[in-house]
Structure formats: structure tokens, C-alpha cells
Design an enzyme around this catalytic site. Sequence first.
Site, PDB file in Angstrom:
ATOM      1  N   TYR A 151      16.761   6.768  10.664  1.00 36.99           N
ATOM      2  CA  TYR A 151      16.403   5.903   9.441  1.00 36.99           C
ATOM      3  C   TYR A 151      17.482   5.435   8.568  1.00 36.99           C
ATOM      4  O   TYR A 151      17.360   3.984   8.176  1.00 36.99           O
ATOM      5  CB  TYR A 151      15.481   6.925   8.523  1.00 36.99           C
ATOM      6  CG  TYR A 151      14.949   6.177   7.303  1.00 36.99           C
ATOM      7  CD1 TYR A 151      13.803   5.603   7.131  1.00 36.99           C
ATOM      8  CD2 TYR A 151      15.389   6.739   5.995  1.00 36.99           C
ATOM      9  CE1 TYR A 151      13.339   4.957   5.983  1.00 36.99           C
ATOM     10  CE2 TYR A 151      14.888   6.393   4.799  1.00 36.99           C
ATOM     11  CZ  TYR A 151      13.710   5.373   4.938  1.00 36.99           C
ATOM     12  OH  TYR A 151      13.180   4.938   3.933  1.00 36.99           O
ATOM     13  N   VAL A 188       6.070   2.900  -3.001  1.00 34.86           N
ATOM     14  CA  VAL A 188       6.987   1.724  -3.910  1.00 34.86           C
ATOM     15  C   VAL A 188       6.211   0.549  -4.198  1.00 34.86           C
ATOM     16  O   VAL A 188       6.150  -0.074  -5.365  1.00 34.86           O
ATOM     17  CB  VAL A 188       8.422   1.655  -3.416  1.00 34.86           C
ATOM     18  CG1 VAL A 188       9.159   0.655  -4.240  1.00 34.86           C
ATOM     19  CG2 VAL A 188       9.118   2.923  -3.165  1.00 34.86           C
ATOM     20  N   ARG A 193       0.892  -1.113   0.062  1.00 36.61           N
ATOM     21  CA  ARG A 193      -0.041   0.036  -0.220  1.00 36.61           C
ATOM     22  C   ARG A 193       1.056   1.364   0.091  1.00 36.61           C
ATOM     23  O   ARG A 193       0.228   2.299  -0.058  1.00 36.61           O
ATOM     24  CB  ARG A 193      -1.159  -0.109   1.440  1.00 36.61           C
ATOM     25  CG  ARG A 193      -1.982  -1.017   0.981  1.00 36.61           C
ATOM     26  CD  ARG A 193      -3.014  -0.716   2.195  1.00 36.61           C
ATOM     27  NE  ARG A 193      -4.515  -1.347   1.929  1.00 36.61           N
ATOM     28  CZ  ARG A 193      -5.326  -1.459   2.779  1.00 36.61           C
ATOM     29  NH1 ARG A 193      -4.956  -1.059   4.152  1.00 36.61           N
ATOM     30  NH2 ARG A 193      -6.211  -1.961   2.655  1.00 36.61           N
ATOM     31  N   GLY A 194       2.017   1.084  -0.072  1.00 32.71           N
ATOM     32  CA  GLY A 194       3.105   2.387   0.044  1.00 32.71           C
ATOM     33  C   GLY A 194       3.191   2.617  -1.303  1.00 32.71           C
ATOM     34  O   GLY A 194       2.935   2.126  -2.262  1.00 32.71           O
TER      35      GLY A 194
HETATM   36  O1  GFB Z   1      11.905  15.398   0.590  1.00 33.14           O
HETATM   37  P1  GFB Z   1      12.497  15.976   1.915  1.00 33.14           P
HETATM   38  O2  GFB Z   1      11.315  16.063   3.144  1.00 33.14           O
HETATM   39  O3  GFB Z   1      13.496  14.916   2.175  1.00 33.14           O
HETATM   40  O4  GFB Z   1      12.891  17.391   1.697  1.00 33.14           O
HETATM   41  P2  GFB Z   1      15.083  14.820   2.213  1.00 33.14           P
HETATM   42  C1  GFB Z   1      13.923  17.523   0.556  1.00 33.14           C
HETATM   43  C2  GFB Z   1      14.013  19.159   0.416  1.00 33.14           C
HETATM   44  O5  GFB Z   1      12.992  19.964   0.178  1.00 33.14           O
HETATM   45  C3  GFB Z   1      14.515  19.838   2.041  1.00 33.14           C
HETATM   46  C4  GFB Z   1      12.649  21.109   1.135  1.00 33.14           C
HETATM   47  O6  GFB Z   1      15.546  20.617   1.747  1.00 33.14           O
HETATM   48  C5  GFB Z   1      13.269  20.321   2.571  1.00 33.14           C
HETATM   49  O7  GFB Z   1      13.792  21.653   3.398  1.00 33.14           O
HETATM   50  N1  GFB Z   1      11.300  21.182   1.446  1.00 33.14           N
HETATM   51  C6  GFB Z   1      10.784  22.503   0.820  1.00 33.14           C
HETATM   52  C7  GFB Z   1      10.404  20.583   1.731  1.00 33.14           C
HETATM   53  N2  GFB Z   1       9.696  22.656   0.953  1.00 33.14           N
HETATM   54  C8  GFB Z   1       9.103  21.580   1.570  1.00 33.14           C
HETATM   55  C9  GFB Z   1       7.991  20.815   2.113  1.00 33.14           C
HETATM   56  O8  GFB Z   1       6.944  21.485   1.979  1.00 33.14           O
HETATM   57  N3  GFB Z   1       8.057  19.617   2.607  1.00 33.14           N
HETATM   58  C10 GFB Z   1       8.994  18.904   2.860  1.00 33.14           C
HETATM   59  N4  GFB Z   1       9.162  17.733   3.193  1.00 33.14           N
HETATM   60  N5  GFB Z   1      10.457  19.505   2.178  1.00 33.14           N
HETATM   61  C11 GFB Z   1      14.299  12.582   3.211  1.00 33.14           C
HETATM   62  C12 GFB Z   1      14.786  11.650   4.212  1.00 33.14           C
HETATM   63  O9  GFB Z   1      15.383  13.706   3.046  1.00 33.14           O
HETATM   64  O10 GFB Z   1      14.625  11.847   1.849  1.00 33.14           O
HETATM   65  C13 GFB Z   1      14.313  10.492   4.318  1.00 33.14           C
HETATM   66  O11 GFB Z   1      14.451  12.429   5.349  1.00 33.14           O
HETATM   67  C14 GFB Z   1      14.390   9.715   2.841  1.00 33.14           C
HETATM   68  O12 GFB Z   1      14.911   9.719   5.060  1.00 33.14           O
HETATM   69  C15 GFB Z   1      14.056  10.734   1.605  1.00 33.14           C
HETATM   70  O13 GFB Z   1      15.754   9.445   2.560  1.00 33.14           O
HETATM   71  C16 GFB Z   1      14.329   9.911   0.404  1.00 33.14           C
HETATM   72  O14 GFB Z   1      15.452  14.539   0.780  1.00 33.14           O
HETATM   73  O15 GFB Z   1      15.594  16.031   2.892  1.00 33.14           O
END
Ligand code: GFB
Length: 320
Positions: free
Chosen positions: A138, A17, A14-15
Site C-alpha cells: 500500500y 475521507v 463513499r469512503g
Molecule cells: O489500525 P491498524 O490496523 O493499522 O492497527 P496500522 C494499529 C495497531 O492496533 C496495531 C493494533 O498495532 C494493531 O495490532 N490493534 C489492536 C488492532 N487491536 C486491533 C484490532 O482489533 N484491529 C486492528 N486493525 N488493529 C495501517 C496500515 O497500519 O494504518 C495502513 O496497515 C494505513 O496501510 C493505516 O496506513 C492508516 O496503524 O498498523
Amino acid sequence: MMNQNAKIYVAGHRGLVGAAIVRYLKAHGFNNLVVATSRELDLREQGAVRAFFAEQRPDYVFLAAAKVGGILANDSYPAEFIYENLMMEANVIDAAYRNGVQKLLFLGSTCIYPKLAPQPLKEEYLLSGPLEPTNEWYAVAKIAGIKMCQAYQRQYGARFISAMPTNLYGPGDNFDLEKSHVMPALIRKFHEAKMANAPSVIVWGTGKPLREFLHVDDCARACVFLMENYDGADIVNVGMGSDITIGDLASLVKKAVGYTGETVFDTTKPDGTPRKLVDIGRISALGWRPEIGLEQGIANAYQWFLDNVNAAPDQVRGLA
Ligand code: GFB
């Protein structure tokens, strides 16, 4: 090659991937798929996982079940991210070995690489330096999963392999603004701002970090490709081979959505790791390439969101 009648268990169907792997397998004629919801089978429970494997005895396992989330969720719930992922991996990998699974593919993440490793990230940089602090819990759990596959391969000759996908997006993503990754967050924010005629949209961080984005259907194709074509102990990166700043990504999503207001960067929110681009030389040499370009992929992901947001909002995770 996997026989089309082979029994294939997709853990985490359900995820993002897992659902894409199921779609791909069904579309390619595999007709003996096994799935179980987390209510039917709690992968954190060793006894339940052992009983499930003893009863089902799958031939192949795609281990796509995981506790996942974006930068804020990773930073806020470190205990859940390390505990739940360790338990799920340990239980599934060991039960797969005990029950004669022919081959298992474990899904990791590119956050397993050191924060300041040279870019693009080559597979051999694993465990060569300190991790990015926002997601080290993680990452440590995912590294343990990789090492389990390698250990079972080394000690028992098990054909357990690991793939490291870059940041993924696409149909079935999680749109919870506190827990999601950047792509679904931006799709939702720009869409809602457009609907509300809001003057601006807030994007976290400076907009300068570089990230690589792969459509989940490309990832699913890579997972099946590796299952059928790779037996090594070393991990294999799965990515686009090119990256983009978060600021430029925001511009692309804004354009795809058709929003005309301002984009404002909230620098009180973390940037995370400065750059995360994988080297896809290993999987390319095996014969796999990404097929879905970023703009095409964003259009597809936004269309899926639009199709579901009104018609079937309960299908859109994190929308509440
Ligand atoms: O996708 P994201 O949460 O994960 O954030 P990471 C990527 C970048 O997008 C960061 C920026 O620099 C965030 O600050 N960003 C900008 C945002 N606006 C937003 C927003 O509204 N929401 C979010 N979430 N980010 C994750 C890991 O890292 O990547 C996990 O925490 C996993 O462990 C995943 O590996 C693939 O790329 O930073």
C-alpha cells in the site's frame, strides 16, 4: 479560494475521507459537486476514467478513492493493495491533467514513511529507509501517487498536491473486524462485549505500539484548507501532533462505551510499526490546527455507530 460554483469531483465519496470531504463542502456552500459510485465509474479502468473526465471536466479533484484497510487486510491482500491503488491514482491523475483540472489533492498515508524513521515524522523522511513490511505494498502505491503529482507538477506545471493524513476515524468507518483499522474495531468489540455481557475483549498485539488518531472531519477541513492555501510540490502531513499507545486507546474506547470487563492482548497478532506520529509543523505554519480532541472524537464516532447499528445497519460498513 475555490469558487462556490466551481465543479468539484470527490473521488471515493463513499469512503471515510471522501464522505467527510463531501459533508464539509456541502456545509460550506459548495454546490457543484460531482461524485460517482464505483459501480458507475471503476477508477481502475483507464478508458472509463478518461471518458468521465472528458464529459465532466471538473475544476477541482479530491482524490480520496483508495483500497484501504487495517494491518491484517494490508498484510493479507498485498496484490490488491498495490494493484488497485496504482491503477486508481494513475488513471485519475493523468485524466485530471489531460482535461485541464485546475487543482488536484491526492490523499496519501503516513505509512509511506520508513518503519524506523525518527519521530515525529517530518515530510522530508519520505524515501529515506525501508518501509514497514505489513503495509509496504500500500505504501509503495501511495508513494507512486505522490511522485505522479510531483512529476506532473514538474513537467506540466500542474497544480497537483499531496496530503499525508495520519490514522483516521469517525462516522462512516469500516467496522469489519478482519479488515478494519484499530479504532472502529475497538468500538465494535467493546460495544458487542457490553451488549453480550462478555467477560473480556481481545485487542491485537502487545498494546505497546504508539499511534496518532485524527477525526476525519478535521482531516476533511485540512484537505479543503490545503486545496485553497497550498501549491507546493512537497507533501504535507495532516495529524493531531500527539500519539497514544494502543493499550491506552483501548482504555479510552472501553470507557466511552461503558464496558466493565477485561482487556486481553493477543500477542500472536502483529504490532506493525512501533510508532507513527507525524510532525505537523508544515501545515501548522500555513495556519491549520486540529480541533477535535481524541476523547471528544471517540464519543462522536461511537455515537455514530450507535445511531446506525440498530436503525440503519446497512449504513455501517463491514457489520455483517
Ligand atoms: O489500525 P491498524 O490496523 O493499522 O492497527 P496500522 C494499529 C495497531 O492496533 C496495531 C493494533 O498495532 C494493531 O495490532 N490493534 C489492536 C488492532 N487491536 C486491533 C484490532 O482489533 N484491529 C486492528 N486493525 N488493529 C495501517 C496500515 O497500519 O494504518 C495502513 O496497515 C494505513 O496501510 C493505516 O496506513 C492508516 O496503524 O498498523
